[in-house]
Design a protein around this motif. Sequence first.
Motif, PDB file in Angstrom:
ATOM      1  N   ALA E 123       0.984  -1.699   0.360  1.00 26.40           N
ATOM      2  CA  ALA E 123      -0.815   0.190   0.056  1.00 26.40           C
ATOM      3  C   ALA E 123       1.400   0.885   0.140  1.00 26.40           C
ATOM      4  O   ALA E 123       1.285   1.918  -0.566  1.00 26.40           O
ATOM      5  CB  ALA E 123      -0.785  -0.225   1.295  1.00 26.40           C
ATOM      6  N   SER E 126       2.436   2.411  -2.854  1.00 26.00           N
ATOM      7  CA  SER E 126       1.618   2.953  -4.046  1.00 26.00           C
ATOM      8  C   SER E 126       1.791   4.222  -4.177  1.00 26.00           C
ATOM      9  O   SER E 126       1.384   4.695  -4.576  1.00 26.00           O
ATOM     10  CB  SER E 126      -0.032   2.550  -4.351  1.00 26.00           C
ATOM     11  N   MET E 127       2.145   4.379  -2.735  1.00 30.10           N
ATOM     12  CA  MET E 127       2.576   5.883  -2.887  1.00 30.10           C
ATOM     13  C   MET E 127       2.898   6.970  -3.950  1.00 30.10           C
ATOM     14  O   MET E 127       2.724   7.954  -3.912  1.00 30.10           O
ATOM     15  CB  MET E 127       2.035   6.586  -1.325  1.00 30.10           C
ATOM     16  N   VAL E 129       3.224   7.173  -6.654  1.00 35.04           N
ATOM     17  CA  VAL E 129       3.035   7.492  -7.176  1.00 35.04           C
ATOM     18  C   VAL E 129       2.706   9.045  -7.070  1.00 35.04           C
ATOM     19  O   VAL E 129       2.703  10.210  -7.770  1.00 35.04           O
ATOM     20  CB  VAL E 129       2.051   6.735  -8.367  1.00 35.04           C
ATOM     21  N   PHE E 130       1.833   8.580  -6.684  1.00 38.64           N
ATOM     22  CA  PHE E 130       1.370  10.092  -5.926  1.00 38.64           C
ATOM     23  C   PHE E 130       2.251  11.218  -5.893  1.00 38.64           C
ATOM     24  O   PHE E 130       1.902  12.398  -6.761  1.00 38.64           O
ATOM     25  CB  PHE E 130       0.437  10.183  -4.713  1.00 38.64           C
ATOM     26  N   LEU E 133       3.161  12.236  -9.677  1.00 40.90           N
ATOM     27  CA  LEU E 133       2.009  13.266 -10.231  1.00 40.90           C
ATOM     28  C   LEU E 133       2.168  14.482 -10.319  1.00 40.90           C
ATOM     29  O   LEU E 133       1.914  15.275 -10.253  1.00 40.90           O
ATOM     30  CB  LEU E 133       0.532  12.587 -10.047  1.00 40.90           C
ATOM     31  N   THR E 134       1.972  14.620  -8.506  1.00 39.51           N
ATOM     32  CA  THR E 134       2.098  15.823  -8.088  1.00 39.51           C
ATOM     33  C   THR E 134       3.200  16.799  -8.401  1.00 39.51           C
ATOM     34  O   THR E 134       2.914  18.302  -8.576  1.00 39.51           O
ATOM     35  CB  THR E 134       1.885  16.271  -7.025  1.00 39.51           C
ATOM     36  N   TRP E 137       2.529  17.268 -12.770  1.00 39.59           N
ATOM     37  CA  TRP E 137       1.394  18.858 -12.436  1.00 39.59           C
ATOM     38  C   TRP E 137       2.475  19.984 -11.199  1.00 39.59           C
ATOM     39  O   TRP E 137       1.284  21.091 -12.265  1.00 39.59           O
ATOM     40  CB  TRP E 137       0.013  18.356 -11.560  1.00 39.59           C
ATOM     41  N   LEU E 145       5.265  17.538 -16.727  1.00 36.41           N
ATOM     42  CA  LEU E 145       3.646  16.951 -17.523  1.00 36.41           C
ATOM     43  C   LEU E 145       3.441  16.029 -17.649  1.00 36.41           C
ATOM     44  O   LEU E 145       2.930  14.212 -17.371  1.00 36.41           O
ATOM     45  CB  LEU E 145       2.586  17.924 -17.762  1.00 36.41           C
ATOM     46  N   LEU E 149       3.452  11.538 -16.164  1.00 33.16           N
ATOM     47  CA  LEU E 149       1.652  11.002 -16.820  1.00 33.16           C
ATOM     48  C   LEU E 149       2.550   9.304 -17.289  1.00 33.16           C
ATOM     49  O   LEU E 149       2.206   8.451 -16.887  1.00 33.16           O
ATOM     50  CB  LEU E 149       1.448  11.562 -17.884  1.00 33.16           C
ATOM     51  N   SER E 152       3.899   8.317 -13.908  1.00 29.64           N
ATOM     52  CA  SER E 152       2.570   7.218 -12.964  1.00 29.64           C
ATOM     53  C   SER E 152       2.507   6.309 -13.634  1.00 29.64           C
ATOM     54  O   SER E 152       1.778   5.092 -13.182  1.00 29.64           O
ATOM     55  CB  SER E 152       1.827   8.184 -12.803  1.00 29.64           C
ATOM     56  N   SER E 153       1.923   5.733 -15.064  1.00 28.72           N
ATOM     57  CA  SER E 153       1.153   4.969 -16.303  1.00 28.72           C
ATOM     58  C   SER E 153       2.729   4.116 -15.455  1.00 28.72           C
ATOM     59  O   SER E 153       1.683   2.260 -15.813  1.00 28.72           O
ATOM     60  CB  SER E 153       0.818   5.774 -17.127  1.00 28.72           C
TER      61      SER E 153
END
Lengths: 475, 632, 180, 101, 357
Positions: E123, E126-127, E129-130, E133-134, E137, E145, E149, E152-153
């Motif tokens: 669990a 998987s953070m 990735v977050f 992303l942030t 962005w 960006l 993307l 993360s994918s």
Amino acid sequence: MVSILFWPLLSILVLVPFRKQNWAQWVNLLLHLPWVFFLIELIKVTPSGAPFGLMETYGTFPLFKSALVLGADTLNVSLIALTIFLSFSLSFYFLGHSKISQSFLILFQLLNFGTIGSLLAADAFLFYIFWEFMLIPLFFLIGIWGSENRVYAALKFFSMTLAGSLALLAGIFFIVTKTEVQSLAWSELSRNAEMLSAAAPWLGWAFLLAFLVKVPVWPLHTWLPDAHTEAPTGVSVMLAGILLKLGVYGMLRWVLQVFPTLYWNSTDLLFAASVIGIILGSYGALRQTDIKRMIAYSSVAHLGFVVLGAISTNATAQSGAFFQNFAHGLSTGLLFLSFGMIYDRTHSRKLDEYGGLASTNRFLAFTFVFASMASVALPGLPGFVGEFLILSGTFLQKGWWVLLPLMGVVLGAMYTLQLVKGLVFGKVSPLVESHPISLKWNEYVSIFPFLVGLALLGLAPQFLLAWINGSIPVK
Amino acid sequence: MTDVLNIVEAPLSWIILLPAAGALLNGLFRLKSTLNGLLATAFCFAAFVVSILQFLKFPEASKLADPGYLWFQAGHVKAQMGFELTPFMSVMLLIITGVGTLIHLYATSYMSHDKSQARFFAYLNLFVTSMLVLALSSDLIGVFLGWEGVGVCSYLLIGFWFEEDKNARAGIKAFMTNRVGDLGFLVALFVAFAYFGTSSVSGIMEWIADPGRAAALPVWVLTVFALAIFWAACGKSAQIPLYIWLPDAMAGPTPVSALIHAATMVTSGILVIVRLWPIFATQTEVLSVIFWVALSTALLAALMALTQRDLKKVLAYSTVSQLGFMFAALGAGAPTAAFFHVVTHACFKALLFLTAGSVIHGMHDEKDIFKMGGLRKKMPWSHVAYLVGCVAIAGFPFTSGFFSKDLILTKVFESRGVLGYGLLLLAAMLTSFYMFRSYFLTFSSTPRSHEAEHAHESSAMMIVPLMILSLLSLFVGWLEIPHMWGHLQYFSHWVESSGAKAVEGHEVEAATEWLLMGIATIASLASAFFAYVKYKKGPVTSSENFAWKLSFNKFYVDEIYDSFILKPLRKIGTCLSLWIDEYGVNGTLHGSFASYRITGQLASIFHTGSVQSYALLMLLGLLVVWGVVNVW
Amino acid sequence: MNQATDLIAGAPTVFMWVASFFAIFFALIVFVSSNPISCAVALMGTLFSTAALYFSLGNFFVGAIQILVYAGAIAVLFVFIVMLLDLKPQKLKNLPGRLPHFLFSGLVAGLLALFLFRTIDLVPKATEDSSASILSATQYAQYFLSQYQVPFQAAGLLVFGAILGAIVLARGHLGKKEHS
Amino acid sequence: MIATGQLIFSVAIFLFCFGALTFFTKRSAVVALMGIELMLNGVNLVLVQAGQIYKNAEGTSLVLFVTLVAAAEAALALSIFVILYRKYGTLTLENFRSLKG
Amino acid sequence: MSAELWSAIVAIALGAAVLTGVPLMVIVERRGSAWMQRRSGPNRVGPWGLMQPMADAVKFVFKEENVPAKAHKVLFLLAPALAVIPPLISFTVVPLAGSINLEGIEFPVQVANMSVGLLFLLAINSMHVFSVLTAGWASNNKFSLMGALRASSQMISYEIAIGICIVALVITYGTLDLREIVKLQEAGSSLPAWGIFMQPLSFFILWVCAFAETNRLPFDLPEGESELVAGYHTEYSGMKFALFFMGEYAAMFVASAFLTTLFLGGYNVPFLSEETIRNFFLAKEMTLTMASAATCALQVVSFAVKVLFFMWFYVWIRWTLPRFRYDQLMHLGWKVLLPLGVLNIFITMIVSYLRSV
């Protein structure tokens, strides 16, 4: 009894392979012969005494307290005879008729099946099933083969009759659930009639409503003119000939004998409704310009008489009423049939477009005049016998109230003569001029039984009267 | 009437079946030229022969009966289609079949050039059959069968030439008025079945004769019964309220008017009353009603006939007024006088109609007497016949009209006193006046129109019946001489023996009787002379004063009827049924269908399309439910 | 570390207070903020705080699942979508137009909260035996495969359906021509 | 002081109400979906608490199912939003009114 | 000495170890790669260049922190923190050694042992990735960006592969608790009862995914210098960039620890179970605590050796394999590893069924 009931279904099966029209029509005719044979067998064995003298049960419906019970006594067998008579002569009329396709005949047989079923049914729920079943073929027959706004007429007819019979269904449910009636068989119901009438006073009205819509008693009759005018000839003959009588039969069988007390205290209201029905029915006919609507309204008036007889307490009016069923069936049936033949060629129903038929086709003019005389209740024709019995019975019971329906007799004469003058006599109209009507052989044959029937029942009705008097509900 | 009735079986039904067969044959087969006519006349003549045979049986048999068969029976109503013949009815039988045959003969040549003769003669025979059924049937319900049958046949015959709308409408008018009259008969039948338990005439007579049962009846039964029968008779025999159809019935061919509106049908009312006389005898109020209605009809009709231009219309009104005379006799309690006048009237009225027919035939269907004139030379035989007819109807001494009218006048004088007698006398004077007016206008002075010049005498087949009838109308009177002159009172013997006793008014001594007879003859001769003076030269263009207009337009009775009774009834009824049927019931039906659509639309307001509003509503719903559950 | 503390009856620990405060705070941000990205991140925050609450309640299994599925997958998906579609913050143009809508929804939510709070005292304290209520993963597994076997299969089927749905949506989209 | 159970329950209520509010008021579809996720979390919280109180795995199993459903729903909804975005160019909810009554 | 205190001590020790390990790793990497390319890495600062990371650290601290214009302030700052936090948290569940017996209570050398340790690890993993992303962005530039993307994918796809393998593992071990897993792998007979021998296929898959998770070559497409100019952390400079760097290395540490506990028997000394070691020390007249402490020390050393082996492997791979193209990357993730994983599950199911019968 089963054979006569299920014969129409069997004939449908036989009809299925015959796609081509005239083949189907001929087969339909031939299929009527065994049916008549079964009728004769049934007549031989029908008892004339107690109601539903002959009862046969064939298995029960598991979930519901009802069973497949068929009963026969002179009351319903006579009406069956009338159905088969009409259907037989109509099948002659259908021969070589361009619009009568195989599906029409199948639906027609379905209608017969429904009619005979509801006549023979001696179990309330079975009766209800057949009662509803009749509507479906009729709806399609009118809806598909009718004339201009047939869909409206079919819908109106279907919804009104259905609404009425829903009350019947509610009544049956109430009986099954609330009262401790073992089974829905007619004998069972009539045996504890008092208990049922006491249980729910509205029950009588629930049953009655379904039949009042079918016999067009005055306020609920507006479907009849539309249904009759839009229905094809064959169907309107059957509709006028037998289906309206089913309402009366229903009243006598399922209300009078099952809820006698409720029936009798509803009679004053029904008396008013029938008298108004007679008068307004006749006036309705008087104001029509469309011929078929005129005949339809006339049957509203005539059935007003029948109901008048059906609600009286003495045997004269009751047997008169039941006899009037046959008289009206034959006379209005002949009216529709003969006009149907004219309509097939001229395709117009407006009275003012017609005139002087007598000079072009003498036989058809004669039948038309003869039929309208019968419907005017001219003595020497069956209409008179029925009407006289009803009126004298009502006089016995209601005294000077009888003058009101008597007025109906005069009005009846008025609109019928107006119709006859417009159609048969008077100058030859261009429409009649341009469409010379030469009847084919089968049309002669289809009219012939009506003429014989009318003459016979007019001058010597005693054979029928004696036969049905036995099982008239009121002694 | 206590002597033992020996009832003799007799094949009465044969009399009916013969013309019926004739009608059927004529209906089915269209033979060439006049064969149909001859066939019909043959059958009618056969019926005449059989009825003569029955007539001869009468001195010893008091009544002939033929049980027939049970027509229909249900509950308390039992209708037996049986036949019986009483002495006076047998005389009537002779008239129906005899005069009928003569008219058939006349009609064969009269209608020779008509294209649908078969249909005409079928109707004619059918008429005779139903008239015989009316006369012969033992049960009142059988009488009613004949009664309506006759009505239908008159409708068919009047509207025979149905091409013109006028004739068809006249036919309908006749049928409708008859129908209104028949209501009375129906009511009588209901009363009969309800209270007497049977409709057979003999049965009712027993009921009345037996004092015990008669007393048990509620008091109004007999009066209502009598009035109902009288109402039916008015309808059939064209008395005051329901006479309007007779003048219009002239639209039919003349032999029809002769047979139906002179000899047979119109008299059926009187026959029924005479048959049921024991009931009427006891009802004095009903008799006075009958008398006054009859008197007013006679006077009114006579007045109307004064100014008519159409020859057949004159005769029609004279028939109405003569019927008034007969009913006056009944009202005065003298069935014999009435019946005697029926017989005599049948003869001379048939004669008059037939001659009028031959005149019109000769004049190529020109009916207006103002256009005729000077036919004396052109049509000598018709002229003689017409003259005899006028003489008889006016009541010149020693003619049949004289005897029967005089008998009525004396009977009226006996029971109704001077007022009744005076008015009736006036009516008699008017009758002779307008008859001779029509005689002079048609036959004397010079021909006034093209057709008049070329009028030709009718064929022999038409003249022979005329001659027979004129002989008859001259000498029938002798059968009933006033008892001052001798005891040859056949008619009173006939009528009394069939149970119709006259009401014993105070007998008049021979002297007053002579006086009355004198006055009557002088009155009719004077009015005849007056007519001679007035119309010798030709039509007198009288000033269009009010009286003349009133009479010419038949006192506007037809218009009154239409505007006050027929039109409003039809108007109210039709728009009532229109309102209730179309808008009332259909309205509610369509209303209920429409209500479904409206509720549908209402519901769609909530379908805004946005998901959020749906969710909101859902949640709101949940909360409401929760609130309700908690609160409750 | 299977402490036997019964975490329901006792007073809430400080950690719980903090976690619940954060949960409510982040939820408020999701509601208030007009910028989708901050909503997404705030959602992520709520998810974490709820996971923390689960841990504090002793249900580690659910906590882990929450983080793994919710935070790890769903929240990431949201952020992914917001970024992919580069959604601009929604300026509240026709506020007056939507005001009744706002008020109405506020009213409804308030009503709902009121109702729920009325039932708060119905929450049963805890059953008498305060034995360890922390079940291990294996015990949960036994439950799923014995008592709740059918719902478990159904859930599997549901997910399978979701996968198919996603593929169809993706595939369908590719098939058609691009337009605007 | 309030018991843990009541605290957890009130947090759940807040979560649910805020989720509902976001769903009602937000004009962007994605954020509305987030509102739903919030609501589901509120429900999960109550379920877990119930599980703990009644000491059986009922709560947990329900939570698992809810989470699973939420995941499936979010996946599909978001891919739909992508397609909608491509078709309509925007994701504001007002534009998707074609199913009007 | 209460359980909380002990876990706090272990936590602090562990934190320190990791934080020192990261700069060590940096120097190892730079020197290692240089050595591979037959060049000598940074050796000026301190003996053999050991102090080079300290120099870098100092450099990063004083570098100027610029924040892109319309960048989303809060998220821009949050991203690096998010990069570091998850790896550190996931270390809590990793069992470092056996249990030390203080005053009779066995204290496990582990920050916190959960029954769902493995799941927790996944669990938290998987953070990561977050943060990517942030970061992508928030820096409000198209390239970052795009890089975010892609990263993360990539991570999400490989996370699924990890999940599948873990399913296989759980089937074999039957429990999610890492400590039990390690106990199960103790003292095999001929071959050590390590996971690698029971689950070779899943070991291989997880190993590959480990690279993908940490965006290390050959999967470092997001930072692909050539096209995307360092991917999602282009806009970051100074300390924030350092944090990203630390996050990355910490993630590498976690991944290798993850692999060792599951496949190389965690802290087990090969062929020796904890009791034998403890008895051996007891034999040398040590007190129980001292003996347990000694065994734990030995176990920690064995654990560290294994982890460092994996770390070295990272560096080794980095300079040998070329970078994957994006579609090849996805292809490998979805069309190769995933089916292999599922296949692996089937095999393990069949095997475990046969063994249980």
